[in-house]
Design a protein around this motif. Structure first.
Motif, PDB file in Angstrom:
ATOM      1  N   ASP A 179      63.859  43.862  39.115  1.00  0.00           N
ATOM      2  CA  ASP A 179      63.378  42.600  38.544  1.00  0.00           C
ATOM      3  C   ASP A 179      63.074  42.762  37.054  1.00  0.00           C
ATOM      4  O   ASP A 179      63.484  41.939  36.231  1.00  0.00           O
ATOM      5  N   ALA A 180      62.352  43.824  36.703  1.00  0.00           N
ATOM      6  CA  ALA A 180      61.994  44.054  35.300  1.00  0.00           C
ATOM      7  C   ALA A 180      63.231  44.377  34.460  1.00  0.00           C
ATOM      8  O   ALA A 180      63.341  43.953  33.307  1.00  0.00           O
ATOM      9  N   LEU A 181      64.164  45.099  35.045  1.00  0.00           N
ATOM     10  CA  LEU A 181      65.397  45.449  34.337  1.00  0.00           C
ATOM     11  C   LEU A 181      66.160  44.182  33.930  1.00  0.00           C
ATOM     12  O   LEU A 181      66.667  44.087  32.811  1.00  0.00           O
ATOM     13  N   LYS A 182      66.210  43.204  34.833  1.00  0.00           N
ATOM     14  CA  LYS A 182      66.951  41.963  34.561  1.00  0.00           C
ATOM     15  C   LYS A 182      66.333  41.155  33.431  1.00  0.00           C
ATOM     16  O   LYS A 182      67.027  40.362  32.788  1.00  0.00           O
ATOM     17  N   THR A 183      65.034  41.308  33.213  1.00  0.00           N
ATOM     18  CA  THR A 183      64.377  40.444  32.227  1.00  0.00           C
ATOM     19  C   THR A 183      63.912  41.185  30.979  1.00  0.00           C
ATOM     20  O   THR A 183      63.725  40.558  29.942  1.00  0.00           O
ATOM     21  N   ARG A 184      63.715  42.498  31.053  1.00  0.00           N
ATOM     22  CA  ARG A 184      63.156  43.223  29.908  1.00  0.00           C
ATOM     23  C   ARG A 184      64.139  44.137  29.191  1.00  0.00           C
ATOM     24  O   ARG A 184      63.964  44.410  28.000  1.00  0.00           O
ATOM     25  N   ARG A 220      67.894  33.622  33.937  1.00  0.00           N
ATOM     26  CA  ARG A 220      67.411  32.617  34.882  1.00  0.00           C
ATOM     27  C   ARG A 220      65.887  32.572  34.871  1.00  0.00           C
ATOM     28  O   ARG A 220      65.224  33.602  34.818  1.00  0.00           O
ATOM     29  N   GLU A 221      65.344  31.369  34.935  1.00  0.00           N
ATOM     30  CA  GLU A 221      63.897  31.198  34.945  1.00  0.00           C
ATOM     31  C   GLU A 221      63.283  31.899  36.155  1.00  0.00           C
ATOM     32  O   GLU A 221      62.198  32.477  36.066  1.00  0.00           O
ATOM     33  N   ALA A 222      63.984  31.868  37.296  1.00  0.00           N
ATOM     34  CA  ALA A 222      63.465  32.509  38.510  1.00  0.00           C
ATOM     35  C   ALA A 222      63.278  34.011  38.302  1.00  0.00           C
ATOM     36  O   ALA A 222      62.310  34.600  38.805  1.00  0.00           O
ATOM     37  N   ASP A 223      64.189  34.648  37.556  1.00  0.00           N
ATOM     38  CA  ASP A 223      64.057  36.088  37.274  1.00  0.00           C
ATOM     39  C   ASP A 223      62.837  36.356  36.405  1.00  0.00           C
ATOM     40  O   ASP A 223      62.083  37.299  36.648  1.00  0.00           O
ATOM     41  N   ALA A 224      62.634  35.533  35.398  1.00  0.00           N
ATOM     42  CA  ALA A 224      61.476  35.703  34.517  1.00  0.00           C
ATOM     43  C   ALA A 224      60.178  35.508  35.297  1.00  0.00           C
ATOM     44  O   ALA A 224      59.202  36.241  35.086  1.00  0.00           O
TER      45      ALA A 224
END
Length: 153
Positions: A114-119, A139-143
């Motif tokens: 999850d963190a990899l996808k957003t950070r 995607r907002e859902a990922d954030a």
């Protein structure tokens, strides 16, 4: 171990290496693999191109994994993320986590991806079979998922 590379990876070897390194201590070895997929069935994907910020990207992924190691009782982690051009169905990312107990492995593995996808500083450009190209927006859902993890720190 954190690796960012253009060429494909051998997931079976990565799993075997993690298992071997903690044999007799790890009660759980969790893995996650992500693949290039069609984002829109009405406009089929041809390729996905991932750009990254070299050096900074590896540091951020390592920081994410080290945070997981502090938060959960995990023995080790391995993240391999590809960059460059990839075709439909090809592997993009491997996340492996070893732990004494499965609960810690599941939580840490989910947090890492999850963190990899957003950070992590990656940028995705999708090319459709029609030739159209566009940058894929986060995607907002990922954030929201990453924010939920971080609100529990």
């Amino acid at each position: 171990m954190v690796i960012v590379q253009e060429h494909d990876f051998n997931a079976a070897q990565l799993i075997a290496d993690l298992h071997q390194a903690h044999q007799g201590h790890a009660g759980a070895l969790l893995t996650f693999m992500g693949y290039v997929r069609d984002f829109n069935p009405d406009a089929p994907t041809d390729t996905l191109f991932l750009e990254h910020y070299p050096g900074m990207c590896e540091r951020e992924i390592t920081a994410i994994c080290e945070h997981a190691k502090q938060r959960w009782d995990i023995l080790d982690y391995c993240v391999v993320h590809r960059v460059g051009e990839m075709h439909l169905g090809e592997q993009i990312v491997f996340v492996g986590v070893t732990s004494v107990h499965r609960g810690d492995a599941f939580a840490a593995g989910e947090y890492i991806i999850d963190a990899l996808k957003t950070r992590a500083p990656f940028w995705k450009r999708e090319k459709l079979q029609s030739g159209e190209k566009f940058w894929v927006q986060q995607r907002e859902a990922d954030a929201l998922k990453t924010a939920k993890w971080e609100s529990h720190d």
